[in-house]
Design a protein around this motif. Structure first.
Motif, short mmCIF file in Angstrom:
data_model
loop_
_atom_site.label_atom_id
_atom_site.label_comp_id
_atom_site.label_asym_id
_atom_site.label_seq_id
_atom_site.Cartn_x
_atom_site.Cartn_y
_atom_site.Cartn_z
N LEU A 99 40.79 32.97 50.18
CA LEU A 99 40.22 34.29 49.93
C LEU A 99 41.36 35.29 49.80
O LEU A 99 42.19 35.41 50.71
N LEU A 100 41.41 35.98 48.65
CA LEU A 100 42.43 36.99 48.43
C LEU A 100 41.77 38.36 48.36
O LEU A 100 40.76 38.54 47.68
N LEU A 101 42.36 39.32 49.06
CA LEU A 101 41.81 40.67 49.11
C LEU A 101 42.74 41.62 48.38
O LEU A 101 43.90 41.81 48.78
N ASP A 102 42.24 42.19 47.32
CA ASP A 102 43.03 43.06 46.44
C ASP A 102 42.71 44.52 46.73
O ASP A 102 41.73 45.07 46.20
N GLY A 103 43.48 45.14 47.60
CA GLY A 103 43.32 46.58 47.84
C GLY A 103 42.24 46.94 48.83
O GLY A 103 41.75 48.07 48.81
N ILE A 104 41.86 46.03 49.72
CA ILE A 104 40.88 46.37 50.76
C ILE A 104 41.60 47.15 51.85
O ILE A 104 42.49 46.64 52.51
N ILE A 194 39.03 32.85 45.86
CA ILE A 194 38.13 33.94 45.50
C ILE A 194 38.84 35.26 45.75
O ILE A 194 39.42 35.49 46.81
N VAL A 195 38.80 36.13 44.75
CA VAL A 195 39.46 37.44 44.85
C VAL A 195 38.41 38.52 44.94
O VAL A 195 37.54 38.66 44.07
N MET A 196 38.48 39.31 46.02
CA MET A 196 37.60 40.46 46.20
C MET A 196 38.44 41.72 46.10
O MET A 196 39.55 41.78 46.63
N GLY A 197 37.89 42.74 45.43
CA GLY A 197 38.63 43.97 45.24
C GLY A 197 38.07 45.14 46.02
O GLY A 197 37.00 45.07 46.64
N ASP A 198 38.79 46.22 45.96
CA ASP A 198 38.39 47.48 46.60
C ASP A 198 37.04 47.96 46.05
O ASP A 198 36.75 47.79 44.87
N GLU A 199 36.22 48.55 46.93
CA GLU A 199 34.89 48.99 46.51
C GLU A 199 34.94 50.00 45.37
O GLU A 199 34.12 49.95 44.46
N ALA A 200 35.89 50.90 45.42
CA ALA A 200 35.94 51.96 44.41
C ALA A 200 36.48 51.46 43.07
O ALA A 200 35.92 51.73 42.01
N LYS A 201 37.57 50.68 43.12
CA LYS A 201 38.25 50.27 41.89
C LYS A 201 37.97 48.83 41.50
O LYS A 201 38.18 48.45 40.34
N GLY A 202 37.52 48.02 42.44
CA GLY A 202 37.30 46.62 42.14
C GLY A 202 38.62 45.86 42.03
O GLY A 202 39.69 46.37 42.37
#
Length: 244
Positions: A99-104, A194-202
């Motif tokens: 799991l990768l978190l991009d900008g959380i 799986i890559v999940m992004g920031d709520e605002a920018k994705g």
């Protein structure tokens, strides 16, 4: 928890760096000078540390003691390197799930994601050194202790981590609304990250370009998006369902 993971004083921070402590962030008073500060500065430049230059009032709020213009937050966990993480997963002989978190950046979302990841058997969570939520008391509490059970890796750049994973035939699945495919259309039984992004920018466009698959969750109501920790849970449990 907060007090035990925060240190203050130039010499104390230097010693923490030299002893290999996992330092989340260093706050330095604007305009700070002197030989001891120069020594600290050399240490900070030798590694990947998040540094914020702040007014003295900020430091006074962070520390009740004589902070000497420097306060540092120490993570309550130790981070694993990307190489060690991948090698340990390869040696397990199971189908990798990263799991990768991009900008959380929200610590409570981060904690909730870690909790769900542990429940879903995620092998490791990868975050970027800069621009990611810290692991502090709120993160630990929201994760219900899962932060101590799931390996967490910090990297300089998420893109480099994706390139590395792809060399091990791990498929990159970016959760985004910029696709016609739903998560139910993707084969999640293969090795995936799986890559999940920031709520605002994705998920950022540069990451989307590297993804092998893009997947969205169907939205049937009037609200256009889910909380990122909820969305992450939905995607991870679809992975569990497919692999069960």
């Amino acid at each position: 928890m907060e007090e035990t993971t925060r240190i203050f004083g130039i010499r104390a921070v230097i010693e923490a760096i030299e002893s290999g402590e996992s330092i989340e962030k260093v706050f330095i008073q604007k305009g700070l000078a002197g030989s001891l500060f120069q020594e600290l500065n050399r240490h900070l430049k030798s590694g990947s540390f998040t540094v914020s230059y702040v007014p003295i009032e900020k430091l006074n709020k962070l520390s009740k003691g004589n902070h000497q213009g420097v306060v540092a937050n120490i993570s309550p966990i130790s981070f694993i390197s990307l190489n060690d993480l991948v090698e340990s997963v390869q040696n397990k002989g199971t189908i990798p799930l990263y799991l990768l978190l991009d900008g959380i950046t929200d610590v409570r979302n981060f904690g909730a994601i870690i909790r769900t990841a542990e429940c879903c058997g995620v092998d490791g969570i990868i975050v970027q050194e800069k621009g990611s939520a810290p692991i502090n008391a709120d993160t630990v509490k929201t994760s219900a202790g899962a932060v101590f059970k799931v390996p967490i890796c910090k990297v300089d750049h998420i893109k480099d981590a994706l390139f590395h994973l792809q060399t091990y035939d791990v498929k990159i699945v970016a959760a985004t609304e910029k696709t016609d495919d739903t998560v139910y259309d993707i084969d999640l039984k293969q090795p995936v990250a799986i890559v999940m992004g920031d709520e605002a920018k994705g998920v950022s466009n540069s990451i989307l370009k590297l993804a092998d698959f893009r997947a969205k969750l169907p939205m049937l109501g009037e609200i256009a998006s889910l909380n990122v920790s909820v969305a992450c849970g939905a995607v991870l449990y679809e992975t569990v369902r497919q692999r069960s």
